[in-house]
Design a protein around this motif. Structure first.
Motif, short mmCIF file in Angstrom:
data_model
loop_
_atom_site.label_atom_id
_atom_site.label_comp_id
_atom_site.label_asym_id
_atom_site.label_seq_id
_atom_site.Cartn_x
_atom_site.Cartn_y
_atom_site.Cartn_z
N ALA A 366 -42.26 -16.13 -4.64
CA ALA A 366 -41.69 -15.00 -3.89
C ALA A 366 -40.16 -15.05 -3.89
N LEU A 367 -39.61 -16.28 -3.72
CA LEU A 367 -38.16 -16.42 -3.72
C LEU A 367 -37.56 -16.10 -5.08
N ALA A 368 -38.18 -16.61 -6.16
CA ALA A 368 -37.69 -16.31 -7.51
C ALA A 368 -37.75 -14.81 -7.79
N ALA A 378 -33.25 -16.10 -12.53
CA ALA A 378 -33.91 -17.22 -11.87
C ALA A 378 -35.06 -17.74 -12.73
N GLN A 379 -35.09 -19.05 -12.93
CA GLN A 379 -36.20 -19.69 -13.64
C GLN A 379 -37.00 -20.53 -12.66
N LEU A 380 -38.30 -20.36 -12.70
CA LEU A 380 -39.21 -21.12 -11.84
C LEU A 380 -39.74 -22.32 -12.63
N TYR A 381 -39.48 -23.53 -12.09
CA TYR A 381 -39.91 -24.75 -12.78
C TYR A 381 -41.13 -25.30 -12.06
N THR A 382 -42.28 -25.30 -12.73
CA THR A 382 -43.53 -25.72 -12.08
C THR A 382 -44.19 -26.91 -12.77
N GLU A 383 -43.51 -27.53 -13.72
CA GLU A 383 -44.09 -28.66 -14.44
C GLU A 383 -44.23 -29.86 -13.49
N GLN A 384 -45.32 -30.62 -13.66
CA GLN A 384 -45.58 -31.78 -12.81
C GLN A 384 -44.80 -32.99 -13.34
N PRO A 400 -26.15 -23.68 -13.23
CA PRO A 400 -25.16 -23.98 -12.19
C PRO A 400 -25.76 -24.27 -10.81
N TYR A 401 -26.96 -23.73 -10.52
CA TYR A 401 -27.54 -23.92 -9.19
C TYR A 401 -29.02 -24.31 -9.26
N ILE A 402 -29.44 -25.10 -8.26
CA ILE A 402 -30.85 -25.45 -8.10
C ILE A 402 -31.26 -25.07 -6.67
N LEU A 403 -32.45 -24.52 -6.55
CA LEU A 403 -33.02 -24.20 -5.24
C LEU A 403 -34.21 -25.11 -4.98
N LEU A 404 -34.15 -25.88 -3.92
CA LEU A 404 -35.23 -26.79 -3.54
C LEU A 404 -36.02 -26.15 -2.39
N LEU A 405 -37.32 -26.09 -2.56
CA LEU A 405 -38.15 -25.41 -1.57
C LEU A 405 -39.32 -26.33 -1.19
N GLY A 406 -39.10 -27.08 -0.08
CA GLY A 406 -40.15 -27.96 0.43
C GLY A 406 -40.73 -27.45 1.74
N GLY A 413 -37.87 -20.75 6.84
CA GLY A 413 -37.62 -19.50 6.12
C GLY A 413 -36.35 -19.56 5.30
N LYS A 414 -36.02 -20.76 4.81
CA LYS A 414 -34.79 -20.94 4.04
C LYS A 414 -35.07 -21.78 2.80
N ALA A 415 -34.02 -22.11 2.05
CA ALA A 415 -34.13 -22.98 0.88
C ALA A 415 -32.83 -23.76 0.74
N SER A 416 -32.91 -24.93 0.12
CA SER A 416 -31.71 -25.75 -0.10
C SER A 416 -31.08 -25.38 -1.44
N LEU A 417 -29.84 -24.91 -1.38
CA LEU A 417 -29.11 -24.52 -2.59
C LEU A 417 -28.17 -25.65 -2.99
N LYS A 418 -28.37 -26.20 -4.18
CA LYS A 418 -27.52 -27.29 -4.67
C LYS A 418 -26.63 -26.79 -5.79
N ASP A 419 -25.32 -26.97 -5.62
CA ASP A 419 -24.34 -26.62 -6.65
C ASP A 419 -24.25 -27.80 -7.62
N MET A 420 -24.70 -27.59 -8.86
CA MET A 420 -24.75 -28.68 -9.84
C MET A 420 -23.36 -29.12 -10.30
N ARG A 421 -22.35 -28.30 -10.05
CA ARG A 421 -21.01 -28.65 -10.50
C ARG A 421 -20.28 -29.51 -9.48
N THR A 422 -20.54 -29.26 -8.19
CA THR A 422 -19.85 -30.00 -7.13
C THR A 422 -20.75 -31.02 -6.46
N GLY A 423 -22.06 -30.84 -6.59
CA GLY A 423 -23.01 -31.73 -5.92
C GLY A 423 -23.31 -31.33 -4.49
#
Length: 455
Positions: A366-368, A378-384, A400-406, A413-423
């Motif tokens: 839904a987020l993607a 947006a690319q959805l990564y579902t590989e185990q 440039p960005y990763i979204l972590l959804l646990g 109702g949120k997601a963790s946005l990680k900037d791959m350039r700054t960490g």
């Protein structure tokens, strides 16, 4: 069963994902530049009937053609984009509006010896303006303006469009009584930057052309006229009144120079160059060659000119035109080799990689979907895979960005946005994520694919 070793044929360019993205960005900007001037996109078949494609070919062209039979059909791969354009205009003449302005970016094929920077399969990027019976001189001034617009949009600054007129040259040779040899003389003179004046003089006075020493010296004196554009035009006026064709050519050349400034082309980016003739007798008026000022040894990166009858082998209608061609594959190869490609250009296939951390993938899907609806790639990564492998995948792609959804993120109702350039990593809502990525990538999307090295 023995495995076949994978290989790419010599003379065929095959790029890895990052440079392919840079190449596609160049094509995109060219399309945008051509569209700004009212050119319509055109595509023609890669394969044509041989008798159609080779109607005016001969000599080296016919030797280099990729030709084959399929059943009873004699077929050939197109070797440029001009001949297919001629066929197209002749075939659809009644349905087209003139002047017909088209651009085409496509692959062409030539079976010549593959060597460094020269390919058997390569992209050409062409624009042409075709008139019906007549075509105004302003079009011949607009073409260099489009060259300027195109190359500056790509990120090039230090280049120069060299302009001449075949009528000036033909008229001058007629003054010397050399009309019958003018085509051959122009082909020799066209080699001046590569072989130098002394060798040109040898070829002019040699057994082939057999010009007198005085005639050769007069030609070398003429093509050596240099200086500012106005200085060259003033020097040419000294030859006026001696031949009608020369006078006509000088009027046209003067008009092109005048309108080029009005079109917004800085004078340092174009020059009247009497050595430019274009080797083909096909050209009849204004001719162009474009050079990188810091790498003249590369030769012309864009060339073309005015011609009187595009489709003479297909129709009796008089269809004059003017156009230019960029050997895009060769240009890209040269830019890559000389370090001109912009390493900061975003070449990742996605702006954000969505990593679901739960068994139920519905929230991540839904987020993607929401991100894509907002225009974010947006690319959805579902590989185990292990988390470290997932991060390595994102890093290798240059996302440039990763979204972590646990579970915790889903509960809030949120997601963790990680900037791959700054960490840096933040917990944000979908709306906040969209806004953050849009703002961060706005500058990246506008970057040119070429960045000239610092001198």
């Amino acid at each position: 069963m023995a495995k076949q070793k994978p290989r790419t044929l010599s003379g065929f360019m095959e790029l890895l994902p990052a440079p392919q993205a840079q190449f596609e960005r160049m094509v995109e900007l060219m399309r945008q530049s051509y569209a700004l001037y009212g050119f319509t996109p055109l595509d023609t078949p890669v394969i044509e009937a041989s008798e159609v494609l080779l109607a005016k070919a001969g000599g080296e062209t016919e030797k280099q053609i990729y030709r084959f039979n399929k059943g009873d059909s004699d077929l050939s791969l197109r070797f440029d984009l001009t001949v297919p354009l001629a066929k197209y205009v002749a075939l659809h003449y009644a349905e087209l509006s003139f002047p017909f302005r088209r651009f085409q970016i496509g692959k062409v094929y030539r079976g010549e010896r593959a060597q460094r920077g020269r390919f058997r399969e390569f992209y050409q990027a062409d624009i042409d303006v075709i008139g019906d019976g007549k075509l105004d001189i302003v079009n011949e001034a607009e073409i260099p303006a489009i060259i300027y617009q195109t190359f500056t949009s790509l990120g090039l600054r230090r280049f120069q469009v060299h302009v001449n007129n075949r009528k000036v040259l033909s008229g001058f040779y007629a003054m010397l009584g050399l009309t019958e040899k003018s085509g051959d003389i122009m082909r020799v003179v066209d080699k001046l930057p590569k072989i130098g004046a002394e060798k040109v003089r040898e070829l002019l006075t040699g057994d082939g052309l057999a010009l007198s020493g005085e005639q050769a010296d007069e030609i070398l004196k003429f093509i050596s006229i240099t200086g500012s554009n106005n200085t060259v035009l003033s020097a040419l006026k000294e030859y006026c009144g001696r031949h009608e064709l020369f006078d006509q050519g000088l009027d046209e050349l003067s008009a092109v120079v005048k309108y080029l400034g009005t079109f917004g082309v800085p004078e340092e980016n174009f020059a009247v160059d009497l050595t430019i003739a274009r080797g083909l007798d096909y050209y009849t008026g204004t001719v162009y060659e474009t050079f990188m000022l810091d790498h003249p040894e590369i030769g012309s990166i864009c060339s073309g000119g005015r011609y009187d009858n595009l489709a003479e082998y297909y129709t009796d209608k008089q269809l004059p035109g003017v156009g230019i061609s960029i050997g895009l594959t060769r240009l890209f190869y040269v830019l890559q080799e000389q370090g001109y490609l912009n390493g900061a250009l975003l070449t990742a296939p996605a702006d954000v990689l969505v990593l679901p951390m739960t068994d139920d993938l519905s929230p991540a899907i839904a987020l993607a979907t929401a991100l894509r609806g907002a225009g974010i790639r947006a690319q959805l990564y579902t590989e185990q895979k292990k988390f470290k492998q997932k991060m390595s995948y994102a890093d290798k792609l240059g996302v440039p960005y990763i979204l972590l959804l646990g579970e915790d993120e889903i509960t809030q109702g949120k997601a963790s946005l990680k900037d791959m350039r700054t960490g840096e990593q933040e917990l944000l809502s979908a709306a906040e994520i969209i806004e953050r990525i849009r703002l961060a990538l706005a500058g990246s999307a506008a970057q040119a694919p070429i960045r000239e090295p610092e001198n």
